[in-house]
Design a protein around this motif. Structure first.
Motif, PDB file in Angstrom:
ATOM      1  N   GLY A 139       0.779  -1.227   0.000  1.00 61.11           N
ATOM      2  CA  GLY A 139       0.000   0.000   0.000  1.00 61.11           C
ATOM      3  C   GLY A 139       0.809   1.274   0.000  1.00 61.11           C
ATOM      4  N   VAL A 140       2.074   1.208  -0.385  1.00 58.74           N
ATOM      5  CA  VAL A 140       2.925   2.391  -0.450  1.00 58.74           C
ATOM      6  C   VAL A 140       2.837   2.981  -1.856  1.00 58.74           C
ATOM      7  N   ARG A 141       2.580   4.290  -1.932  1.00 53.80           N
ATOM      8  CA  ARG A 141       2.423   4.934  -3.234  1.00 53.80           C
ATOM      9  C   ARG A 141       3.228   6.225  -3.298  1.00 53.80           C
ATOM     10  N   VAL A 142       3.474   6.682  -4.521  1.00 56.15           N
ATOM     11  CA  VAL A 142       4.224   7.909  -4.733  1.00 56.15           C
ATOM     12  C   VAL A 142       3.489   8.772  -5.742  1.00 56.15           C
ATOM     13  N   LYS A 143       3.493  10.076  -5.503  1.00 58.96           N
ATOM     14  CA  LYS A 143       2.828  11.016  -6.405  1.00 58.96           C
ATOM     15  C   LYS A 143       3.757  12.194  -6.662  1.00 58.96           C
ATOM     16  N   SER A 144       3.921  12.544  -7.930  1.00 60.06           N
ATOM     17  CA  SER A 144       4.731  13.697  -8.296  1.00 60.06           C
ATOM     18  C   SER A 144       3.897  14.969  -8.132  1.00 60.06           C
ATOM     19  N   LEU A 145       4.462  15.960  -7.443  1.00 61.33           N
ATOM     20  CA  LEU A 145       3.758  17.202  -7.178  1.00 61.33           C
ATOM     21  C   LEU A 145       4.607  18.395  -7.606  1.00 61.33           C
ATOM     22  N   SER A 146       3.954  19.420  -8.147  1.00 64.70           N
ATOM     23  CA  SER A 146       4.616  20.659  -8.519  1.00 64.70           C
ATOM     24  C   SER A 146       4.868  21.501  -7.271  1.00 64.70           C
ATOM     25  N   VAL A 180       5.313  10.533  -0.738  1.00 63.79           N
ATOM     26  CA  VAL A 180       5.184   9.105  -0.475  1.00 63.79           C
ATOM     27  C   VAL A 180       4.109   8.914   0.601  1.00 63.79           C
ATOM     28  N   THR A 181       3.122   8.058   0.304  1.00 64.62           N
ATOM     29  CA  THR A 181       2.039   7.780   1.248  1.00 64.62           C
ATOM     30  C   THR A 181       1.970   6.294   1.552  1.00 64.62           C
ATOM     31  N   THR A 182       1.351   5.955   2.679  1.00 63.46           N
ATOM     32  CA  THR A 182       1.158   4.560   3.066  1.00 63.46           C
ATOM     33  C   THR A 182      -0.310   4.308   3.366  1.00 63.46           C
ATOM     34  N   ALA A 183      -0.738   3.059   3.166  1.00 67.26           N
ATOM     35  CA  ALA A 183      -2.121   2.694   3.459  1.00 67.26           C
ATOM     36  C   ALA A 183      -2.357   2.563   4.962  1.00 67.26           C
ATOM     37  N   SER A 184      -1.298   2.289   5.723  1.00 67.45           N
ATOM     38  CA  SER A 184      -1.395   2.197   7.175  1.00 67.45           C
ATOM     39  C   SER A 184      -0.050   2.595   7.764  1.00 67.45           C
ATOM     40  N   GLU A 185       0.035   2.607   9.086  1.00 67.48           N
ATOM     41  CA  GLU A 185       1.299   2.928   9.736  1.00 67.48           C
ATOM     42  C   GLU A 185       1.851   1.726  10.493  1.00 67.48           C
ATOM     43  N   ALA A 186       1.588   0.555   9.941  1.00 63.69           N
ATOM     44  CA  ALA A 186       2.214  -0.658  10.457  1.00 63.69           C
ATOM     45  C   ALA A 186       3.699  -0.639  10.101  1.00 63.69           C
ATOM     46  N   ARG A 187       4.437  -1.551  10.691  1.00 64.66           N
ATOM     47  CA  ARG A 187       5.885  -1.538  10.529  1.00 64.66           C
ATOM     48  C   ARG A 187       6.325  -1.681   9.076  1.00 64.66           C
ATOM     49  N   ARG A 188       5.765  -2.665   8.363  1.00 60.71           N
ATOM     50  CA  ARG A 188       6.242  -2.916   7.008  1.00 60.71           C
ATOM     51  C   ARG A 188       5.959  -1.759   6.047  1.00 60.71           C
ATOM     52  N   PRO A 189       4.748  -1.162   6.026  1.00 59.47           N
ATOM     53  CA  PRO A 189       4.533  -0.029   5.125  1.00 59.47           C
ATOM     54  C   PRO A 189       5.484   1.140   5.378  1.00 59.47           C
ATOM     55  N   LEU A 190       5.814   1.423   6.647  1.00 61.68           N
ATOM     56  CA  LEU A 190       6.739   2.514   6.926  1.00 61.68           C
ATOM     57  C   LEU A 190       8.137   2.191   6.415  1.00 61.68           C
ATOM     58  N   VAL A 191       8.559   0.942   6.576  1.00 65.42           N
ATOM     59  CA  VAL A 191       9.857   0.534   6.026  1.00 65.42           C
ATOM     60  C   VAL A 191       9.846   0.667   4.509  1.00 65.42           C
ATOM     61  N   ARG A 192       8.763   0.238   3.875  1.00 68.84           N
ATOM     62  CA  ARG A 192       8.648   0.349   2.423  1.00 68.84           C
ATOM     63  C   ARG A 192       8.679   1.809   1.967  1.00 68.84           C
ATOM     64  N   ALA A 193       8.080   2.710   2.750  1.00 66.37           N
ATOM     65  CA  ALA A 193       8.094   4.125   2.398  1.00 66.37           C
ATOM     66  C   ALA A 193       9.529   4.656   2.367  1.00 66.37           C
ATOM     67  N   GLY A 194      10.326   4.289   3.370  1.00 67.36           N
ATOM     68  CA  GLY A 194      11.725   4.704   3.384  1.00 67.36           C
ATOM     69  C   GLY A 194      12.523   4.090   2.258  1.00 67.36           C
ATOM     70  N   LEU A 195      12.217   2.852   1.935  1.00 65.60           N
ATOM     71  CA  LEU A 195      12.893   2.158   0.847  1.00 65.60           C
ATOM     72  C   LEU A 195      12.641   2.867  -0.484  1.00 65.60           C
ATOM     73  N   LEU A 196      11.373   3.190  -0.746  1.00 66.69           N
ATOM     74  CA  LEU A 196      11.022   3.854  -1.994  1.00 66.69           C
ATOM     75  C   LEU A 196      11.642   5.246  -2.065  1.00 66.69           C
ATOM     76  N   ALA A 197      11.574   5.997  -0.970  1.00 65.29           N
ATOM     77  CA  ALA A 197      12.131   7.347  -0.958  1.00 65.29           C
ATOM     78  C   ALA A 197      13.629   7.331  -1.235  1.00 65.29           C
ATOM     79  N   GLN A 198      14.340   6.368  -0.665  1.00 66.74           N
ATOM     80  CA  GLN A 198      15.787   6.319  -0.877  1.00 66.74           C
ATOM     81  C   GLN A 198      16.120   5.946  -2.309  1.00 66.74           C
ATOM     82  N   ARG A 199      15.327   5.112  -2.942  1.00 63.87           N
ATOM     83  CA  ARG A 199      15.567   4.798  -4.351  1.00 63.87           C
ATOM     84  C   ARG A 199      15.380   6.030  -5.222  1.00 63.87           C
TER      85      ARG A 199
END
Length: 249
Positions: A139-146, A180-199
């Motif tokens: 449930g981790v997503r990314v959106k490009s914003l101006s 970067v947004t998450t569907a919940s604030e469970a441990r795995r989605p937050l880790v995935r958010a950091g993973l995506l942001a670093q990429r």
């Protein structure tokens, strides 16, 4: 190119361990309080959760750490395999990365390793391109914003814009951002958010672009709740990665 060679259990050498630890130290660490959540054992590396006040920030930082470990393993000639499954024997464990197979590093692997330390290869052109609806996992997503859209975000927009481009430094059209947004604030989605942001950050660094990660404005839970649904994505805003379009000189 030949297929990766699958080998038996690998034991990390002292030199390999040194490189893995150095890659970890290139990770943004303001939430880790100097305690590296890293345990090198056998053919794998465990990323573990340490006790502390800001678990949200630490978990996001652990996602960035996972990216660095995967890249370091590839640069060392190993094909990494990441396992997020729960370990009942050690509930602290967030993920384990193992050396699954031998694979000679290619130019892309080495460029990404250089980007971790801040070196640009200039093999990419322009800003990182991601689909507005890209959903890697959990449930981790990314959106490009101006810049205008960033500034319009209630309660956090001005602070985010000031961090990415301080007033008078750059015109608005010179930068953009990825939320970067998450569907919940469970441990795995937050880790995935950091993973995506670093990429995203490493893509920008490899292209010679300046970037910054902005998390602090989203720290108060009531702020994240108030922004839910306002970004055009069904998720909770966690952080923004700002990208400057002009290349570094």
């Amino acid at each position: 190119m030949s297929a990766p060679a699958v080998l038996g259990t690998h034991e990390w050498t002292a030199e390999e361990t040194r490189i893995l630890v150095r890659a970890a130290r290139w990770t943004p660490r303001q939430w880790l309080r100097g305690e590296w959540p890293l345990e090198v054992r056998g053919d794998g590396v465990d990323v573990v959760e340490r006790p502390g006040e800001d678990s949200r920030g630490r978990l996001i930082a652990c996602g960035a750490l996972l990216v660095h470990l995967e890249i370091a393993m590839r640069a060392l000639g190993w094909l990494p395999k990441t396992d997020f499954s729960r370990d009942d024997a050690d509930p602290r464990r967030i993920a384990r990365i193992t050396a699954a197979a031998r694979k000679r590093p290619d130019a892309g692997d080495l460029a990404w390793f250089g980007a971790m330390s801040g070196r640009a290869s200039y093999s990419c052109h322009g800003s990182p391109i991601l689909s507005v609806d890209e959903e890697p996992a959990d449930g981790v997503r990314v959106k490009s914003l101006s810049p205008r859209r960033i500034r319009s975000l209630p309660r956090v927009g001005a602070a985010i814009a000031r961090t990415i481009a301080p007033p008078g430094e750059d015109p608005e059209e010179s930068w953009s951002a990825f939320l970067v947004t998450t569907a919940s604030e469970a441990r795995r989605p937050l880790v995935r958010a950091g993973l995506l942001a670093q990429r995203i950050r490493l893509h920008a660094t490899e292209a010679g672009l300046r970037c910054s990660t902005v998390i602090e404005p989203f720290d108060p839970p009531k702020v994240r709740v108030s922004l839910f649904g306002l970004t055009g994505l069904p998720g909770i805003p966690q952080l923004v990665v700002g990208i400057h379009h002009a290349r570094r000189r």
